[in-house]
Enzyme design. Structure first.
Site, PDB file in Angstrom:
ATOM      1  N   CYS A 188      -6.760  18.662 -10.602  1.00  0.00           N
ATOM      2  CA  CYS A 188      -6.160  19.667  -9.715  1.00  0.00           C
ATOM      3  C   CYS A 188      -7.204  20.426  -8.909  1.00  0.00           C
ATOM      4  CB  CYS A 188      -5.295  20.628 -10.510  1.00  0.00           C
ATOM      5  SG  CYS A 188      -6.200  21.514 -11.777  1.00  0.00           S
TER       6      CYS A 188
ATOM      7  N   HIS B 297     -12.646  31.029  -4.142  1.00  0.00           N
ATOM      8  CA  HIS B 297     -11.224  31.191  -4.391  1.00  0.00           C
ATOM      9  C   HIS B 297     -10.464  31.561  -3.124  1.00  0.00           C
ATOM     10  CE1 HIS B 297      -7.735  32.683  -6.808  1.00  0.00           C
ATOM     11  NE2 HIS B 297      -7.985  31.498  -7.289  1.00  0.00           N
TER      12      HIS B 297
HETATM   13  C1  PEP Z   1     -11.018  24.189 -10.570  1.00  0.00           C
HETATM   14  O1  PEP Z   1     -11.907  24.852 -11.089  1.00  0.00           O
HETATM   15  O2  PEP Z   1     -11.184  23.054 -10.110  1.00  0.00           O
HETATM   16  C2  PEP Z   1      -9.664  24.729 -10.456  1.00  0.00           C
HETATM   17  C3  PEP Z   1      -8.660  23.952 -10.140  1.00  0.00           C
HETATM   18  O3  PEP Z   1      -9.489  26.035 -10.679  1.00  0.00           O
HETATM   19  P1  PEP Z   1      -9.977  27.236  -9.728  1.00  0.00           P
HETATM   20  O4  PEP Z   1     -10.401  26.665  -8.425  1.00  0.00           O
HETATM   21  O5  PEP Z   1      -8.810  28.139  -9.618  1.00  0.00           O
HETATM   22  O6  PEP Z   1     -11.097  27.815 -10.512  1.00  0.00           O
END
Ligand code: PEP
Ligand code: MG
Length: 764
Positions: free
Chosen positions: A680, A367
């Site tokens: 995304c 993250h």
């Molecule tokens: C994902 O898991 O691809 C996502 C967009 O969410 P995050 O990276 O915040 O878990």
């Protein structure tokens, strides 16, 4: 392996873990192994990669003076053979072997039996452990497995100690004296030249960096003050425990107090401070030394005092840190380094002053890396061997394209990287023309590019780079910036900003997605297996009050704008969505009544990031308005690979055929159900994979603002017919690396060489 051997093994590992330096670790190893196996000789040779030689680093049985001087070329002798084969060599008559090499300096007599075991770390040979006996004998299978287990257990420790310790013998005198390079995992691309600022967790003795004292007398005073308050703390603990502990059990407190006597630990610490070190570093050094001595003691009771010593060290440190108002000030070329830097810690810093980030933990889609990418900060993670504590204020270069870190870089290298930085600036300038273009392929297919947001800066950059809306607003990020859960009105104001900056465009707000690597500073979720634990929707459904305040705030924020879409993270089952829909309906009705206005019902979507959803699109479709792929987590769960673990980062790939095939099927299933599907995850922001996604039928891609222009350029230069042909070819390949290079090859031949992340090798 017998229980006795297991006990011995455990004890050795514990001792090594407690040791303070590489040399001590190795000495403990050779002594303990030779005793446990009753062999005449046990030696460890470590590979000096720079000089391509194995150096004798520790021995029990050979001449101690040979340590650090005897070395073999990589292919030389039986040690070299073990390294080449990367497997055990077990000989009952070593001297007769053609690869046997004799070194008189070692005082080696004729040792007939020989067993060498490679010490491997991340598929690389780091060294060789050798046991020898005068008598010709075949070492048993049990002995083999004992050593293999030991070497496997200890390789990580050695790798770390290797980096942290002073392996003076590895350094060539007078040549590029301190220059070193380290390999990690490329996180957020870019290049930075600057100086290291170590971010260390508070009261973690092992993480305290070496640093010169700015003012020795001030450091001495700080120490006096700290010792005084720890003494008081212990006295009051002792007092408090008078009724609940027997006097022998409280004896530890008097031991602590004696250690804190002016002539004991404080005197030693002060001596080091007077040599010019800051107080915290001096505490670490002195305690490390004592801990190592205790760890080697035969007596179990004394050995167990190691944890008490560590406790004492932590107390002194905590007291010192209380007095020290914070970390060093950042200047514009500060390169943050640390074991792990949390998103919360990062966003609290003045981000415009961070030239780069380097951590020993983490992986490309952690993250923190995603946030760093959004902020355009070059980031390298998983540099497991980086000797953090020795790097404060050291000059370094970060090549976040290749995941390389250069410490004390020589002038020539610095020059070369400055040139590359200039080229980078040029590429960025060229990309500027794409800010005002639409992402339309040469054969006329339009792809909608949206931005992923969290901080306001993402919104500003997203607007500037022509994003057609927000595909993923990570609502947990503003939660991370506070020291408590934000209230409904506070949230409403934050959400309103996001929605109003993209008025008339869709803004997809994801409900709180905490857990796993997204911890809130004020609500930490400690779990053994957190990626599979209480996270995302699982958490918010258990806390409907938190969920509702968020939904209500989003609905209120959308009044008059009507561009809110709500996205649910970590959905696993249909029943979770049914539950959410109930809560949403309830809140929607209530907010309209309270506010006395009509609020358009937001579109509701779910993230496809748990593989179970892939197989149930037909059942989810009637409940929701859209799907959005969270490829970061989907890949983690599909390939069973922790997205934060640098050891397995090579297994994590969005080019894995099963990822591509799953997504192909997903698009078909969604379209059959007449539901839009977008993506995304970080995969959408890599121009190479973006082209494949477009060919699969994803007509909406959402990404970090730092990738929008690159992806737009790739789309503008790649006809859909080519993208489809590329996809058709690569889905039939079975190897992610092959798939990636096939795509790179196309890019290089079609005016997109700049969009392939820099892979030039630069060395001094
Ligand atoms: C994902 O898991 O691809 C996502 C967009 O969410 P995050 O990276 O915040 O878990
Ligand atoms: Mg996710």
């Amino acid at each position: 392996m017998s229980n006795m051997q297991l006990d011995t093994l455990r004890r050795i590992v514990q001792e090594i873990n407690a040791s303070a330096s590489l040399h001590e670790s190795l000495d403990i190893m050779v002594n303990q192994v030779s005793e446990a196996m009753d062999v005449d000789v046990c030696s460890i040779y470590l590979l000096d990669e720079r000089n391509q030689r194995y150096i004798l680093m520790a021995t029990k049985g050979l001449n101690a003076e040979a340590v650090g001087t005897v070395s073999l070329q990589v292919g030389e002798g039986l040690v070299g053979l073990v390294g080449q084969r990367e497997e055990i060599v077990n000989l009952d008559n070593a001297a007769q072997h053609e690869r046997y090499a004799y070194f008189p300096e070692t005082g080696e007599e004729l040792y007939n039996s020989f067993m060498g075991v490679p010490v491997m770390y991340r598929r690389k040979v780091m060294g060789v452990l050798v046991v020898q006996n005068r008598e010709p004998q075949d070492f048993s299978e049990a002995a083999e497995s004992f050593l293999v287990t030991l070497c496997a257990q200890l390789s990580g420790v050695i790798a770390h100690a290797h980096a942290v310790g002073n392996i003076e013998v590895f350094r060539k005198p007078n040549s590029l004296s301190n220059y070193k390079t380290y390999q990690g995992v490329a996180g957020s691309g870019g290049i930075a030249l600057g100086r290291a600022v170590v971010l260390y967790p508070p009261a973690d003795l092992a993480a305290v960096p070496d640093r010169d004292a700015e003012d020795i007398s001030e450091e001495l005073e700080l120490l006096d003050h700290a010792i005084h308050s720890v003494r008081e703390e212990i006295q009051s603990l002792d007092h408090k425990m008078q009724d609940s502990l027997m006097s022998e059990e409280r004896a530890l407190f008097s031991v602590f107090l004696r250690m804190l006597d002016e002539n004991a630990l404080p005197a030693e610490i002060k001596e080091i401070i007077r040599e010019g070190h800051w107080a915290q570093g001096a505490v670490r050094r002195v305690l490390d030394k004592h801990i190592a001595v205790f760890a080697q003691m035969e007596d179990d009771y004394l050995r167990e005092r190691v944890s008490d010593l560590k406790d004492l060290g932590r107390r002194i440190l905590a007291s010192l840190q209380e007095a020290d108002s914070g970390h060093r000030e950042l200047s514009s070329d500060s390169i943050l380094i640390g074991e792990e830097i949390s998103t919360a810690a990062l966003v609290e810093l003045p981000v415009d002053k961070i030239a780069a980030i380097v951590t020993t933990e983490g992986a490309a889609n952690s993250h923190m890396v995603i946030v760093a990418r959004a902020l355009g900060i070059p980031t390298v993670v998983g540099v497991t061997e980086l000797p953090i504590t020795t790097l404060d204020d050291v000059e370094m270069i970060v090549d976040a394209y290749q995941g390389r870190v250069f410490i004390h870089p020589p002038r020539r290298l610095r020059q070369r990287y400055k040139e590359i930085q200039k080229e980078e600036e040029q590429i960025a300038k060229d990309l500027k023309q794409y800010e005002t273009k639409d992402a339309i392929t040469p054969d006329g297919v339009e792809v909608k590019l949206l931005v992923n947001t969290g901080l306001m800066i993402d919104v500003v950059r997203g607007v500037q780079r022509g994003a057609k809306g927000v595909g993923l607003y990570r609502s947990e990020i503003p939660f991370m910036l506070r020291d408590r859960f934000p209230g409904e009105e506070e949230q409403r104001a934050i959400y309103r900003q996001q929605l109003s900056h993209f008025a008339n465009k869709p803004v997809t707000m994801r409900t709180l997605d905490i857990g796993a690597d997204k911890d809130l500073p004020y609500f930490s979720i400690e779990e053994e297996n957190s990626a599979l634990g209480w996270r995302g929707l699982r958490f918010t459904l258990d806390h409907p009050e938190i969920f509702s305040s968020q939904i209500r705030a989003m609905l209120k924020a959308s009044i008059g704008l009507n561009n809110l879409h709500i996205l649910l993270p970590m959905v696993t089952s249909v029943s979770e969505v049914e539950e959410v829909l109930y809560l949403l309906e309830r809140d929607w009705v209530a907010v309209q009544e309270e506010e006395q206005v009509k609020i358009n019902k937001p579109k509701i979507g779910i993230m496809v990031e748990v593989p179970s959803v892939l197989l149930q699109i037909d059942e989810f479709a009637p409940l929701v308005d859209f799907f959005s792929v969270g490829s970061n987590d989907l890949i983690q769960y599909l390939l069973a690979v922790d997205r934060n673990n640098p050891r397995v980062s090579s297994v994590y790939s969005h080019f894995h055929p099963s990822v591509l095939r799953s997504l192909q099927k997903l698009v078909k299933d969604c379209h059959r159900n007449d539901r839009p599907v977008s993506i995304c995850g970080e995969m959408a922001g890599d121009p190479l994979s973006a082209i494949l996604l477009m060919a699969m039928g994803f007509n909406t891609l959402s990404m970090s603002s730092s990738n929008i222009l690159r992806v737009r350029k790739a789309i503008c230069l790649t006809p859909m017919s080519d993208a489809e042909a590329l996809l058709e070819h690569v889905v039939h390949l079975n190897n992610p690396l092959l798939i990636k290079s096939w795509l790179e090859h196309y890019f290089k031949n079609h005016g997109l060489a700049d969009m392939v992340k820099s892979n030039r090798m630069v060395t001094a």
